[in-house]
Each structure stands twice: as structure tokens, then as C-alpha cells.
Write an enzyme that holds these catalytic residues in place. Structure first.
Site, mmCIF file in Angstrom:
data_model
loop_
_atom_site.group_PDB
_atom_site.id
_atom_site.type_symbol
_atom_site.label_atom_id
_atom_site.label_comp_id
_atom_site.label_asym_id
_atom_site.label_seq_id
_atom_site.Cartn_x
_atom_site.Cartn_y
_atom_site.Cartn_z
ATOM 1 N N ARG A 4 -3.167 11.670 5.535
ATOM 2 C CA ARG A 4 -2.841 13.023 5.080
ATOM 3 C C ARG A 4 -3.568 13.968 6.021
ATOM 4 N NH1 ARG A 4 0.552 14.044 0.921
ATOM 5 N NH2 ARG A 4 -0.699 15.829 0.422
ATOM 6 N N GLU A 12 7.060 20.288 1.311
ATOM 7 C CA GLU A 12 7.541 19.020 0.774
ATOM 8 C C GLU A 12 8.888 18.679 1.411
ATOM 9 O OE1 GLU A 12 5.909 16.997 -1.341
ATOM 10 O OE2 GLU A 12 4.225 18.378 -1.348
ATOM 11 N N ARG A 46 -6.147 9.079 -1.045
ATOM 12 C CA ARG A 46 -5.427 9.063 0.234
ATOM 13 C C ARG A 46 -6.382 9.497 1.346
ATOM 14 N NH1 ARG A 46 -0.776 12.906 -2.144
ATOM 15 N NH2 ARG A 46 -2.662 14.124 -2.325
#
Length: 127
Positions: A4, A12, A46
Site C-alpha cells: 500500500r 478506488e 497491510r
């Protein structure tokens, strides 16, 4: 390795500019040797990282190209040096800033969280 991008928030995939942002990042780094500065995991586990390619901060480049917002936590930029890139892209109406009223991804996620139907999950077999 999946990372990330630290300090930025890209649209998105179903959002305006989402596919263009993803494609630009893929084009920039695919098949190339990059350096990833690991910032550890986010609250979801993440890995967060800053991607460097030939001396360029790819995370900053995404913001500078108008393909991502500066990520803010409690109204403070996580990477304050990215603000100048955000401001420059906005003033030049580059990328997502060329839209009349771009919706930041954190707002888009909130709007769509309330309106999307939950996806039915297929139960996994117990083997």
C-alpha cells in the site's frame, strides 16, 4: 510483493480516475527494479511503503500527476512534503483535479459503504 503506498490515497477502482491511477502506477513500475522503504503495517495489517525508482519517489509522483490525494490522519498530512505536489496538481487542474468536484476516496468509500449491497460469500468447505 503487494504494498500500500504510504502517505497517499488513490481513487478506488470503481471511482472516477481509479483505473487511470492504477494503470499509471503499473506502467511506472511494472518489470522494473524498485526500492521499497517499508513503513510497517497499517491498522489492517497491510504493508505500507514508499516506492523509489531511479531516485524518484513514485508515491509523490502519483500525487504530482493528479492521480492520488495526500493521505491525511486527523487533518494532518502523513507526509507533509507531499502537500506541495497536491497543491500544484490542483492548481494546474491535472488528473482528478480536472473534474469539477472530485470526491476523495475516503468520502467515496463512506458513500458506497452505505449504498452497496453486501456481497454473498460462498462458504468454504471444512477440510
Amino acid at each position: 510483493m503487494r504494498v500500500r503506498l504510504y502517505g497517499i490515497d488513490a481513487p478506488e477502482s470503481k471511482q472516477a480516475w481509479g483505473q487511470k491511477s492504477k494503470q499509471a502506477l503499473s506502467t511506472a513500475v511494472a518489470g522494473k527494479t524498485v526500492k521499497v522503504v517499508n513503513h510497517g503495517p497499517d491498522v489492517y495489517g497491510r504493508e505500507l511503503g514508499t516506492i523509489w525508482l531511479d531516485g524518484y519517489d513514485i508515491n509523490a509522483s502519483m500525487v504530482d500527476s493528479g492521480l492520488a490525494w495526500v493521505y491525511r490522519f486527523q487533518d494532518e498530512a502523513v507526509v507533509p512534503s507531499y502537500i506541495k505536489f497536491d497543491t500544484g496538481a490542483k492548481n494546474a487542474s491535472i488528473g482528478l483535479w480536472s473534474d469539477k468536484s472530485p470526491i476523495p476516496p475516503w468520502e467515496w468509500r463512506q458513500i458506497n459503504k452505505k449504498t452497496e449491497k453486501p456481497e454473498k460469500k460462498t462458504p468454504r468447505p471444512n477440510w
